[in-house]
Write a protein that holds these residues in place. Structure first.
Motif, PDB file in Angstrom:
ATOM      1  N   ILE A 117       0.882  -1.464  -0.414  1.00  0.00           N
ATOM      2  CA  ILE A 117      -0.192  -0.119   0.340  1.00  0.00           C
ATOM      3  C   ILE A 117       1.045   1.391   0.494  1.00  0.00           C
ATOM      4  N   ASP A 118       1.848   1.677   0.718  1.00  0.00           N
ATOM      5  CA  ASP A 118       2.668   2.529   1.241  1.00  0.00           C
ATOM      6  C   ASP A 118       3.147   2.908  -0.253  1.00  0.00           C
ATOM      7  N   ALA A 130       3.842  12.489 -13.213  1.00  0.00           N
ATOM      8  CA  ALA A 130       4.703  12.090 -14.406  1.00  0.00           C
ATOM      9  C   ALA A 130       3.701  12.382 -16.159  1.00  0.00           C
ATOM     10  N   PHE A 131       2.253  11.700 -15.812  1.00  0.00           N
ATOM     11  CA  PHE A 131       1.458  11.517 -17.058  1.00  0.00           C
ATOM     12  C   PHE A 131       0.524  12.910 -16.877  1.00  0.00           C
ATOM     13  N   GLY A 132       0.292  13.706 -16.450  1.00  0.00           N
ATOM     14  CA  GLY A 132      -0.150  15.113 -16.553  1.00  0.00           C
ATOM     15  C   GLY A 132      -1.459  14.272 -16.225  1.00  0.00           C
ATOM     16  N   ARG A 133      -2.206  13.820 -14.856  1.00  0.00           N
ATOM     17  CA  ARG A 133      -3.436  13.167 -15.163  1.00  0.00           C
ATOM     18  C   ARG A 133      -3.745  13.306 -13.571  1.00  0.00           C
ATOM     19  N   PRO A 134      -5.043  13.629 -13.164  1.00  0.00           N
ATOM     20  CA  PRO A 134      -5.222  13.727 -11.675  1.00  0.00           C
ATOM     21  C   PRO A 134      -4.446  12.089 -11.617  1.00  0.00           C
ATOM     22  N   VAL A 135      -4.494  12.250 -10.248  1.00  0.00           N
ATOM     23  CA  VAL A 135      -3.834  11.271  -9.279  1.00  0.00           C
ATOM     24  C   VAL A 135      -4.956   9.899  -9.139  1.00  0.00           C
ATOM     25  N   ALA A 136      -4.525   9.121  -9.016  1.00  0.00           N
ATOM     26  CA  ALA A 136      -6.041   8.174  -9.012  1.00  0.00           C
ATOM     27  C   ALA A 136      -4.929   6.552  -8.779  1.00  0.00           C
ATOM     28  N   PHE A 137      -4.978   6.963  -7.389  1.00  0.00           N
ATOM     29  CA  PHE A 137      -4.233   5.706  -6.067  1.00  0.00           C
ATOM     30  C   PHE A 137      -5.768   4.757  -6.344  1.00  0.00           C
ATOM     31  N   ALA A 138      -7.017   5.014  -6.445  1.00  0.00           N
ATOM     32  CA  ALA A 138      -8.371   3.388  -6.872  1.00  0.00           C
ATOM     33  C   ALA A 138      -7.198   2.468  -8.138  1.00  0.00           C
ATOM     34  N   SER A 139      -6.458   3.440  -9.023  1.00  0.00           N
ATOM     35  CA  SER A 139      -6.315   2.589 -11.018  1.00  0.00           C
ATOM     36  C   SER A 139      -5.270   1.847  -9.951  1.00  0.00           C
ATOM     37  N   VAL A 140      -4.903   1.640  -8.844  1.00  0.00           N
ATOM     38  CA  VAL A 140      -3.496   0.772  -8.900  1.00  0.00           C
ATOM     39  C   VAL A 140      -3.588  -0.550  -8.414  1.00  0.00           C
ATOM     40  N   HIS A 141      -2.719  -1.239  -9.116  1.00  0.00           N
ATOM     41  CA  HIS A 141      -3.048  -2.578  -9.198  1.00  0.00           C
ATOM     42  C   HIS A 141      -1.703  -3.004  -8.373  1.00  0.00           C
ATOM     43  N   VAL A 142      -2.477  -3.609  -6.820  1.00  0.00           N
ATOM     44  CA  VAL A 142      -1.297  -3.679  -5.762  1.00  0.00           C
ATOM     45  C   VAL A 142      -1.091  -5.083  -5.123  1.00  0.00           C
ATOM     46  N   ILE A 186      14.897 -10.793  -7.279  1.00  0.00           N
ATOM     47  CA  ILE A 186      13.090  -9.971  -6.965  1.00  0.00           C
ATOM     48  C   ILE A 186      13.262  -9.073  -6.456  1.00  0.00           C
ATOM     49  N   LYS A 187      12.703  -8.108  -6.703  1.00  0.00           N
ATOM     50  CA  LYS A 187      12.390  -6.701  -6.056  1.00  0.00           C
ATOM     51  C   LYS A 187      10.365  -6.364  -5.968  1.00  0.00           C
ATOM     52  N   LEU A 188      10.068  -6.012  -4.513  1.00  0.00           N
ATOM     53  CA  LEU A 188       8.749  -5.229  -4.956  1.00  0.00           C
ATOM     54  C   LEU A 188       8.717  -4.220  -6.091  1.00  0.00           C
ATOM     55  N   LEU A 189       8.518  -3.594  -6.724  1.00  0.00           N
ATOM     56  CA  LEU A 189       8.595  -2.468  -7.902  1.00  0.00           C
ATOM     57  C   LEU A 189       7.741  -1.965  -8.161  1.00  0.00           C
ATOM     58  N   GLY A 190       7.032  -0.646  -8.407  1.00  0.00           N
ATOM     59  CA  GLY A 190       5.898   0.550  -8.468  1.00  0.00           C
ATOM     60  C   GLY A 190       5.908   0.380  -9.897  1.00  0.00           C
ATOM     61  N   LEU A 191       5.397  -0.109 -11.033  1.00  0.00           N
ATOM     62  CA  LEU A 191       5.606   0.482 -12.185  1.00  0.00           C
ATOM     63  C   LEU A 191       4.891   1.341 -12.393  1.00  0.00           C
ATOM     64  N   ALA A 192       4.616   2.665 -13.688  1.00  0.00           N
ATOM     65  CA  ALA A 192       3.811   3.057 -14.358  1.00  0.00           C
ATOM     66  C   ALA A 192       4.162   2.886 -15.112  1.00  0.00           C
ATOM     67  N   ARG A 193       3.115   3.035 -16.430  1.00  0.00           N
ATOM     68  CA  ARG A 193       3.778   3.137 -18.029  1.00  0.00           C
ATOM     69  C   ARG A 193       2.519   4.199 -18.459  1.00  0.00           C
ATOM     70  N   ARG A 194       3.008   4.389 -19.491  1.00  0.00           N
ATOM     71  CA  ARG A 194       2.400   5.516 -19.971  1.00  0.00           C
ATOM     72  C   ARG A 194       2.217   4.229 -22.074  1.00  0.00           C
ATOM     73  N   ARG A 195       0.810   3.662 -22.022  1.00  0.00           N
ATOM     74  CA  ARG A 195       0.371   2.947 -23.431  1.00  0.00           C
ATOM     75  C   ARG A 195       0.000   4.386 -24.123  1.00  0.00           C
ATOM     76  N   ALA A 232      -0.557   1.264 -13.899  1.00  0.00           N
ATOM     77  CA  ALA A 232       0.063   1.942 -12.307  1.00  0.00           C
ATOM     78  C   ALA A 232      -0.044   0.281 -12.046  1.00  0.00           C
ATOM     79  N   ARG A 233       1.438  -0.180 -11.600  1.00  0.00           N
ATOM     80  CA  ARG A 233       0.799  -1.439 -10.674  1.00  0.00           C
ATOM     81  C   ARG A 233       2.127  -1.864  -9.744  1.00  0.00           C
ATOM     82  N   VAL A 234       1.510  -2.229  -8.515  1.00  0.00           N
ATOM     83  CA  VAL A 234       3.033  -2.753  -7.793  1.00  0.00           C
ATOM     84  C   VAL A 234       2.583  -3.946  -7.037  1.00  0.00           C
ATOM     85  N   HIS A 235       4.085  -4.428  -7.298  1.00  0.00           N
ATOM     86  CA  HIS A 235       4.373  -6.214  -7.307  1.00  0.00           C
ATOM     87  C   HIS A 235       4.985  -6.430  -7.350  1.00  0.00           C
ATOM     88  N   PRO A 236       6.065  -7.466  -6.570  1.00  0.00           N
ATOM     89  CA  PRO A 236       7.043  -8.046  -6.954  1.00  0.00           C
ATOM     90  C   PRO A 236       7.790  -8.480  -8.381  1.00  0.00           C
TER      91      PRO A 236
END
Length: 452
Positions: free
Chosen positions: A215-216, A228-240, A261-270, A276-280
């Motif tokens: 969560i953190d 980074a992407f000029g969008r409103p912050v959207a915590f609810a859309s992050v897969h965790v 193995i690392k816990l990474l936060g990754l956000a990509r613009r396609r 937007a996701r956080v996972h090992p």
């Protein structure tokens, strides 16, 4: 003469001390007091005027915090700082997305007071609302310390790379998880043992859920993605996903395959939206981010023109976080404020948030299977049916013990499969069928692979 008088008053205002009120006197709050007093001359020179503490708010007046608080106005109700006539800037270090922290920041902005905060949960969950309030009031809302402690991640993304089209942002955003994963890899100990050690050392809270469940890191990623992407912050859309499911066996297999193995936060613009996701993740052991160990954080940014940047440092703690808060206060003192999200509310874009089923990755799968003929054929047939192509396979030798379910019969062995890049929706469907195979014991483990 009127113009000269007004100019003189403006110059006088810029040289008068900037008076701050601090809400929250925990590790970071006490650290900020030490820093501003210990580096008073340096801070004043860089801010163009002194920065002085005039008021504080905390629940316990009797606690020894290692700093002298005599002579300061003490508010039992932190929200009172928003209207204290001797406070020019409110510093919120209470934490939490709701409660007193939210009421204080909202009241301060509504009263036309600049706010500096280290509260990543508040900004991730209510950042759009608070940014609009700050914009209407014409005052800054600053939060450099909310992401990666002393690493200047916010300034880098929002200001240093303002002219570029950013395509990816994220990294190792939680020092507690990074410490645990590093210690598990180096010692071979299980998650529960290393977590207990992290708690004893003060790296993990008594209730570690916010850290180890991702969560953190997700709060921080939501903020970085919005910038980074000029969008409103959207915590609810992050897969965790967190790290509780990582087994020491996975770390051994990862090493054998040339990964860590690392816990990474990754956000990509396609082209079709934002992931937007956080996972090992498995990352190649020679990749720069794989070398970031212990409690350190790393923020990675990619842009069309700048290429890839990586910033590394301590992501939490008294010194790094207090330094980031002070940097924001210096900007306020100098009058150097930028829009909260790097552009006005009218300039933000409503980029679609992509669901988990739209992700495309390579995957590591670990199965515990009965060691008997035909098992591998059954598993690979399921993957084939769902269009999943295998890149490699790794199998340890026959186990001495009976199957994990305690029944008599074929011994169990771990089987690891690495796939080529595929759509996650296909992977999820295939895993459901694999888990139902009679030869598979327990739930399969799936970890995504990031190229680093």
């Amino acid at each position: 003469m009127i113009a000269d008088s007004a100019g003189g008053q403006a110059r006088g205002a810029r040289t008068a001390p900037l008076r701050i009120g601090i809400a929250g006197l925990g590790t970071v709050g006490a650290g900020l007091v030490k820093l501003l007093r210990g580096n008073e001359t340096t801070v004043a020179a860089r801010a163009g005027r002194p920065i002085t503490i005039t008021a504080v708010a905390a629940r316990d007046r009797t606690r020894d915090r290692g700093v002298d608080l005599s002579g300061l106005t003490w508010h039992d109700d932190a929200v009172a700082l928003a209207t204290d006539p001797d406070v020019d800037v409110v510093v919120e270090l209470i934490g939490g997305a709701e409660g007193v922290a939210r009421r204080l920041v909202t009241a301060a902005l509504a009263a036309g007071r600049p706010v500096v905060t280290a509260n990543k949960a508040l900004i991730a969950v209510h950042g759009a609302e608070l940014a609009a309030l700050a914009e209407r009031a014409g005052v800054p809302l600053m939060f450099e310390a909310a992401v990666a402690g002393g690493i200047p991640a916010i300034k880098t993304v929002r200001e240093g790379l303002a002219a570029d089209r950013l395509t990816r942002v994220g990294g190792i955003l939680n020092g507690t998880c990074n410490y645990i994963m590093t210690a598990m890899r180096e010692s071979g100990r299980p998650f529960a043992d290393v977590l207990a050690e992290a708690q004893a050392l003060g790296y993990a809270e008594a209730d570690p859920s916010t850290d180890v469940d991702g969560i953190d890191a997700a709060h921080k990623l939501a903020i970085l993605a919005g910038l980074a992407f000029g969008r409103p912050v959207a915590f609810a859309s992050v897969h965790v996903e967190g790290i509780r499911g990582i087994d020491a066996l996975d770390l051994d297999f990862a090493r054998a395959l040339g990964y860590r193995i690392k816990l990474l936060g990754l956000a990509r613009r396609r082209d079709d939206g934002v992931e937007a996701r956080v996972h090992p993740c498995l990352v190649p052991e020679k990749a720069p981010i794989a070398q970031v160990d212990g409690v350190f954080n790393a923020v990675v940014v990619e842009g069309a023109f700048v290429g890839r940047l990586m910033l590394e440092g301590r992501g939490a703690g008294e010194g790094p976080t207090a330094t980031a808060v002070a940097a924001d206060l210096i900007d306020v003192a100098r009058g150097s404020a930028v829009p909260v999200w790097g552009r006005s509310a009218d300039g933000l874009t409503q980029i679609e948030a992509l669901p988990r089923t739209a992700f495309h990755e390579e995957y590591y799968l670990r199965l515990n299977v009965h060691d008997r003929p035909g098992v591998i054929a059954d598993v690979t047939a399921v993957l084939r049916d769902h269009g999943v192509s295998l890149r490699s396979m790794l199998q340890h030798g026959r186990a001495d013990a009976v199957p994990q379910d305690g029944s008599a019969g074929d011994p169990s062995v771990p089987l690891v499969l690495v796939t080529h890049r595929t759509r996650e929706s296909a992977m999820m469907e295939a895993l459901g069928r694999i888990a139902a195979l009679s030869a598979v014991i327990g739930a399969p483990a799936m970890i995504r692979i990031d190229p680093g």
